[in-house]
Design an enzyme around this catalytic site. Structure first.
Site, PDB file in Angstrom:
ATOM      1  N   THR A   1       0.327  -1.297   0.272  1.00 57.74           N
ATOM      2  CA  THR A   1       0.295  -0.409   0.086  1.00 57.74           C
ATOM      3  C   THR A   1       0.588   0.951  -0.133  1.00 57.74           C
ATOM      4  O   THR A   1       1.870   1.248   1.187  1.00 57.74           O
ATOM      5  CB  THR A   1      -1.285  -0.054   0.966  1.00 57.74           C
ATOM      6  N   GLN A   2       0.757   2.149  -0.639  1.00 62.68           N
ATOM      7  CA  GLN A   2       1.050   3.034  -0.449  1.00 62.68           C
ATOM      8  C   GLN A   2       0.630   4.454  -0.280  1.00 62.68           C
ATOM      9  O   GLN A   2      -0.812   4.448   0.356  1.00 62.68           O
ATOM     10  CB  GLN A   2       1.869   3.893  -2.207  1.00 62.68           C
TER      11      GLN A   2
END
Lengths: 297, 224
Positions: free
Chosen positions: A62-63
């Site tokens: 996840t960014q």
């Protein structure tokens, strides 16, 4: 032809440049570049340090967004669609880049605009450019319509979401379906072929006569629900759009008074130069809000 | 590597201990940087060179994690060398910027690097490209980066003009960095500038003692 290094020695640990990467590979590839899902042909793999460790499920995917754009607004009108947004690339709370183009032309029938992380939008444009180039090379007079671009992007966004590695954008796809082979544009009424759709970062999507992303979903869509009609004139549509943009500028802190307005009609695509809107701050109640209640705030 | 919990904050607070800047003028570009590398509060290197050559006429200003930017610079230098050998000519600034962007974007979860790429080529003249965190690529007339840039954004907004001469651009860069160093603890030391034009590359070094004193600071006494 030197062998292409395929992985690091696991003994060195992930993300470490081992001796294999130091070996220069031949500039001549063994075969033509292979497209992999959602990666452009220009070979993102070769730029990803240690792609095989990236495939490791334990890796955090996840960014979060860094440089972001805010709301995008779109409405249908008599001759086609209007899409508008401001030109700000915000960096958290800092209004960092003030001349960012967030509306892009895909081809003569489709435009796409994005809010959210700008680098992911640039990646999406690259993917669409490759589809458009394939169309051009096919040289059969057929080009992508807005419905196809919308469907493609829905799949891309949903697929990335399933990998827990989303493209952090809310996209608006707008355009006019190109006439079928052999038909002319006059054969079909504009309202039948105008398309306006929104795709979110987890793959949520819808299409409607007016679509928005971000703050505009709360501020502008009520205005559109009241006043937008599929057969409204261009002047009325532009005036409605400006009214909505004004509200978004007043009430969204990550916005600026510098907008681009794009139009898709049967004649084609036009994206305006940036311009500012007249805004009102000089109401008497604004300059002296506590005149009748001294000491209040 | 920190465990980022996306539900907690919209954007993590990241400090890039540096002030970097690049300005284009008619005929070329001027890059500038301070010279402080900090490790927490300790100044690990007080005379660091943050302006790295990628090719003869394309240079890179580095901010963020020193190791990340060094790794990126090494990869891009290598690819440009290969590219120039095949092309049999100098690399375009936009190509160099694109290579750096690809690395930055495709490894965005692992890198902390704010880059500025500037140079001169025959196609575009002097060009400046900003690559902030995340890997967005933006062509700009001038840009500032690093933690010190926050303190001079207003100053640069006011004093930048799009018709600088080479000397004016360089003076703008030096003054901007002076002000950034004055207020950012993570920036300091000396100011390095690199001017790139068709004629070539000029490197300049201004020791900290030669920078103008700002409000509250005293000019450095002459060494006795």
């Amino acid at each position: 032809m030197l062998p292409r290094p395929t992985s690091h020695s696991k003994a060195l640990g992930p993300g470490v440049a081992g001796p294999e990467l130091a070996v220069a590979t031949s500039a001549v590839q063994a075969g033509p570049p292979k497209a992999s899902a959602q990666q452009p042909l220009s070979g993102a793999d070769s730029f990803m340090v240690d792609p095989h460790c990236i495939a490791d499920p334990a890796r955090q995917h996840t960014q979060y967004p860094y440089v972001t754009g805010t709301s995008v607004l779109g409405i249908k009108y008599k001759d086609g669609v209007l899409v508008a947004c401001d030109t700000l690339g915000a960096y958290g709370s800092t209004k960092r880049y003030k001349s960012v183009e967030r509306i892009k032309k895909v081809n003569d029938h489709v435009i796409i605009a994005a809010s959210g992380e700008l680098s992911d939008f640039q990646h999406i444009i690259k993917l669409l450019d490759e589809l458009t180039t394939d169309d051009f090379r096919a040289d059969d007079g057929i080009s992508l319509g807005p419905q196809e671009v919308y469907a493609y992007l829905c799949r891309v966004m949903y697929n990335r979401r399933n990998k827990m590695d989303p493209l952090w954008n809310s996209l608006i796809v707008a355009g006019i379906e190109p006439p079928h082979a052999g038909a002319s544009a006059e054969d079909v009424s504009t309202s039948d072929v105008t398309f306006l759709g929104m795709v979110g970062m987890i793959g949520t999507h819808y299409s409607d006569s007016h679509v928005t992303t971000g703050f505009a979903s709360h501020l502008a869509r009520p205005l559109f629900r009241e006043a937008q009609a599929d057969d409204m004139s261009e002047e009325a549509a532009v005036a409605l759009m400006h009214e909505a943009l004004r509200v978004c500028y007043y009430r969204d802190k990550q916005s600026m008074n510098k907008f681009q307005l794009a139009k898709v009609t049967k004649e084609g695509v036009s994206i305006s130069e940036p311009y500012a809107l007249d805004v009102q701050w000089d109401f008497k109640m604004f300059s002296q809000p506590t005149k009748w209640a001294v000491g209040a705030w | 590597m920190a465990d980022y919990d996306v539900t907690q904050s919209y954007m993590q607070d990241i400090s890039l201990g540096t002030s970097i800047i690049a300005v284009s003028f008619k005929g070329g570009v001027v890059l500038g940087a301070d010279s402080r590398t900090s490790s927490g509060s300790y100044v690990a290197n007080r005379v660091q060179d943050k302006i790295t050559p990628l090719a003869d006429t394309v240079y890179l200003c580095r901010s963020g994690s020193a190791s990340d930017t060094q790794a990126i610079a090494s990869y891009v230098q290598y690819w440009i060398a290969e590219h120039q050998a095949e092309k049999n000519g100098p690399v375009d600034v936009s190509t160099a910027a694109n290579l750096a962007m690809q690395l930055s974007y495709n490894n965005k979860n692992m890198l902390q690097a704010g880059l500025i790429i500037a140079g001169w080529d025959k196609q575009g003249g002097g060009s400046v490209y900003a690559i902030p965190l995340g890997g967005t690529l933006l062509k700009v007339p001038y840009t500032i980066g690093g933690s010190g840039s926050a303190y001079i954004t207003g100053w640069c907004d006011k004093y930048w003009r799009d018709d600088f001469t080479e000397e004016e651009a360089r003076a703008f860069v030096v003054k901007a960095l002076t002000h950034a160093i004055a207020r950012d603890a993570s920036s300091g030391g000396c100011v390095r500038t690199v001017t790139i034009t068709q004629a070539g590359v000029k490197r300049d070094f201004i020791p900290g003692t030669k920078l103008a004193a700002t409000f509250g600071e005293l000019p450095t006494p002459a060494s006795s």
